[in-house]
Design an enzyme around this catalytic site. Structure first.
Site, short mmCIF file in Angstrom:
data_model
loop_
_atom_site.label_atom_id
_atom_site.label_comp_id
_atom_site.label_asym_id
_atom_site.label_seq_id
_atom_site.Cartn_x
_atom_site.Cartn_y
_atom_site.Cartn_z
CE1 TYR A 46 -3.61 2.62 0.54
CE2 TYR A 46 -2.31 3.33 2.43
CZ TYR A 46 -3.33 3.54 1.54
OH TYR A 46 -4.10 4.68 1.63
CD GLU A 68 -8.09 8.14 4.57
OE1 GLU A 68 -7.97 8.21 5.82
OE2 GLU A 68 -7.17 7.74 3.83
CD1 TRP A 76 -3.90 2.57 5.97
CD2 TRP A 76 -5.98 3.36 6.01
NE1 TRP A 76 -4.40 2.50 4.68
CE2 TRP A 76 -5.68 2.98 4.68
CE3 TRP A 76 -7.25 3.90 6.29
CZ2 TRP A 76 -6.58 3.12 3.64
CZ3 TRP A 76 -8.15 4.02 5.24
CH2 TRP A 76 -7.81 3.64 3.94
#
Length: 216
Positions: A46, A68, A76
């Site tokens: 990522y 988000e 995250w």
């Protein structure tokens, strides 16, 4: 900043403590990455291939906005690991399809163990899809209108990475006025980072700059 060669390969004699102070970690492949990008194997692809790269398109940006928002209050990595389940649950984050979701769909999503089961965030995703569907020029044009031009230089150290900026404050204010939910200044800036509106890879990170904005 840390003394590194091109694209984050540490030069001989650079102490690990200096790298850590700058916010860099060196992986088994010898590449220096932003501190978070090497913290777990799931982050590496990522960090290397997605984060900070330019993302365009209404549905693609809607997905990032939703994820988000779901990340708020969580790590995250939790969202990243659940991303395939999120995509399945939210019809690939098609704005048109999610905008048509009903209360029954929201209730169904609350039973889906593959996603974050927070009713306020689920309701916000559905409401945001409806607002996005009614934007005259689309979500892409709205969000990218707040991208700073030119992009600021990459931060030299971890301490130089902001949490909010004037642009993210302005974006969040506009989004709230239009009826979007769960997109405050901090979340707006995280969205800007993730979609390449800014490039917050550290200056010593191996990842090369992402290239020109295709919508420019």
């Amino acid at each position: 900043m840390t003394d590194t060669s091109a694209f984050g390969a540490p030069q001989p004699g650079v102490a690990p403590a200096d790298l850590l102070e700058a916010g860099l970690v060196v992986g088994d492949d010898g590449r220096a990455r932003c501190f978070w990008g090497g913290s777990t194997p799931d982050y590496v692809p990522y960090h290397d291939s997605e984060w900070g790269r330019v993302v365009r398109g209404d549905d693609a940006l809607f997905e990032r906005m939703c994820l988000e928002a779901f990340q708020s209050g969580l790590s995250w990595i939790t969202i990243l690991r659940k991303r395939p389940a999120f995509r399945a649950a939210f019809a690939g984050f098609s704005i048109a399809k999610v905008a048509a979701f009903s209360d029954a769909d929201a209730t169904r999503l609350m039973t889906d163990a593959g996603i974050v089961r927070n009713r306020m965030k689920i309701d916000a995703a559905l409401a945001n899809a409806r607002v996005a569907a009614d934007l005259p020029d689309g979500l892409d044009a709205l969000l990218w209108s707040y991208a700073p031009a030119p992009k600021p230089p990459r931060p030299a150290t971890r301490a130089d990475v902001p949490a909010i900026t004037p642009e993210s404050k302005a974006m969040a204010k506009d989004l709230k006025k239009r009826g979007f939910r769960f997109v405050g200044p901090t979340t707006a800036y995280a969205l800007m980072q993730a979609t390449g509106m800014v490039d917050d890879h550290l200056a010593g990170c191996w990842v090369p700059p992402g290239g020109a904005d295709p919508g420019a």
